[in-house]
Design a protein around this motif. Structure first.
Motif, short mmCIF file in Angstrom:
data_model
loop_
_atom_site.label_atom_id
_atom_site.label_comp_id
_atom_site.label_asym_id
_atom_site.label_seq_id
_atom_site.Cartn_x
_atom_site.Cartn_y
_atom_site.Cartn_z
N LEU A 60 0.86 -1.19 0.00
CA LEU A 60 0.00 0.00 0.00
C LEU A 60 0.89 1.23 0.00
CD1 LEU A 60 -2.64 1.52 0.14
CD2 LEU A 60 -2.64 1.22 2.62
N ASP A 61 0.96 1.88 -1.15
CA ASP A 61 1.66 3.16 -1.27
C ASP A 61 0.60 4.25 -1.21
OD1 ASP A 61 3.10 5.40 -1.89
OD2 ASP A 61 3.88 4.66 -3.80
N VAL A 62 0.49 4.92 -0.09
CA VAL A 62 -0.58 5.89 0.08
C VAL A 62 -0.45 7.08 -0.86
CG1 VAL A 62 -0.99 5.22 2.48
CG2 VAL A 62 0.59 7.12 1.96
N ALA A 63 0.75 7.27 -1.46
CA ALA A 63 0.92 8.34 -2.44
C ALA A 63 0.29 8.01 -3.79
CB ALA A 63 2.41 8.66 -2.62
N ASP A 64 -0.02 6.75 -4.00
CA ASP A 64 -0.70 6.32 -5.22
C ASP A 64 -2.18 6.68 -5.08
OD1 ASP A 64 -2.14 4.92 -7.16
OD2 ASP A 64 -0.87 3.15 -7.04
N PRO A 65 -2.70 7.51 -5.97
CA PRO A 65 -4.09 7.97 -5.80
C PRO A 65 -5.13 6.86 -5.75
CG PRO A 65 -2.94 9.32 -7.43
CD PRO A 65 -2.04 8.17 -7.11
N ASP A 66 -4.82 5.69 -6.31
CA ASP A 66 -5.81 4.62 -6.37
C ASP A 66 -5.57 3.49 -5.38
OD1 ASP A 66 -7.08 5.87 -8.61
OD2 ASP A 66 -5.51 5.06 -9.90
N ALA A 67 -4.41 3.50 -4.69
CA ALA A 67 -4.01 2.32 -3.93
C ALA A 67 -4.92 2.04 -2.74
CB ALA A 67 -2.56 2.48 -3.46
N ALA A 68 -5.28 3.06 -1.98
CA ALA A 68 -6.10 2.83 -0.79
C ALA A 68 -7.47 2.27 -1.16
CB ALA A 68 -6.25 4.12 0.01
#
Length: 274
Positions: A60-68
């Motif tokens: 989970l890369d929280v900086a990825d807009p779609d990951a969460a």
């Protein structure tokens, strides 16, 4: 069965929270230990002692807009909901780092990553669930010039909080923040933005959440003895991550105190926002 998730959990406080949850929960429960690097996630999972809840690693890369949102959808499909979520992922910076150079990534992780987590996982909370953002006592308006207070008291949605963070980010990048009233320590506006986001979401959900026993809150773990904190302060006598995690785990697992809903909590006490 209890389903828990910790972001930024491959080291420091995040790992201590994952370990503490695994120790306090039952073997039939599951703790998701997440991070943005697969090897570090796998190594962290191996470090967690056994004989408690199952610990599963997830990217989970929280900086990825779609990951969460993607991970939330996966957990909903697997389990139907979640019970405990700790938002702990942060980008750490040192005294020698230049704010205009790091502010884009910094806000993507610390602030927009927080609001993405809130949007994705709040709808999945089971009855008696906990959604807790690790923030700081720096996240209060007394740390900020009064002329800037309205930027964080007037937003009535997570989108509006994001707009204010983006506005601050742009002012840091073009030099207006340095010439104006913003503090030079980027952690202060960032933490205030995190707490403001929690307050906005909790206000929207308060009546239903309290009826269902749900807590949405920010938490200050206090000073912790970590290499990153040591760049800024003398932390030689500060608690270890495991020691600091105790009060946070109590907040997540003890019965709901309605006074904590939507607030910043430190060692069980509310830290006033204003």
């Amino acid at each position: 069965m209890t389903i828990a998730l910790v972001t930024g959990a491959t080291q420091g406080l995040g790992l201590a929270l994952a370990e503490g949850l695994a120790q306090r929960l039952r073997p039939t429960d599951t703790v998701y230990l997440t991070g943005r690097d697969a090897e570090r996630v796998a190594a962290a999972v191996r470090r967690v002692p056994g004989n408690g809840a199952e610990v599963r690693g997830e990217l989970l890369d929280v900086a990825d807009p779609d990951a969460a949102a993607k991970l939330a959808a996966q957990l909903e499909e697997r389990h139907g909901g979640v019970d405990v979520v700790f938002g702990n992922a942060v980008m750490r910076v040192g005294p020698g780092d230049d704010p205009p150079a790091f502010i884009d990534t910094y806000t993507e992780v610390n602030n927009f990553g927080t609001t993405r987590l809130l949007r994705a996982f709040a709808p999945l909370l089971n009855d008696n669930g906990r959604l807790i953002v690790v923030a700081s006592s720096l996240g209060t308006l007394r740390q900020l010039a009064p002329v800037l207070h309205r930027r964080f008291t007037e937003p009535s949605s997570l989108d509006e909080v994001d707009e204010q963070i983006a506005r601050w980010r742009d002012e840091v990048k073009d030099g207006r923040a340095k010439a104006g009233a913003w503090p030079g320590f980027a952690n202060i506006p960032s933490k205030i933005g995190q707490v403001a986001a929690v307050r906005v979401l909790a206000r929207e959900r308060r009546e239903t959440d309290l009826a269902r026993g749900i807590l949405v809150a920010a938490v200050c773990p206090g000073m912790i003895n970590t290499p990153t904190s040591a760049l800024w302060w003398d932390v030689s006598t500060a608690p270890t991550p495991a020691q600091a995690a105790t009060a946070l785990l109590d907040l997540a697992l003890d019965p709901l105190n309605p006074r904590h809903h939507g607030e910043l909590v430190r060692h069980g006490e509310v830290v006033p926002f204003s």
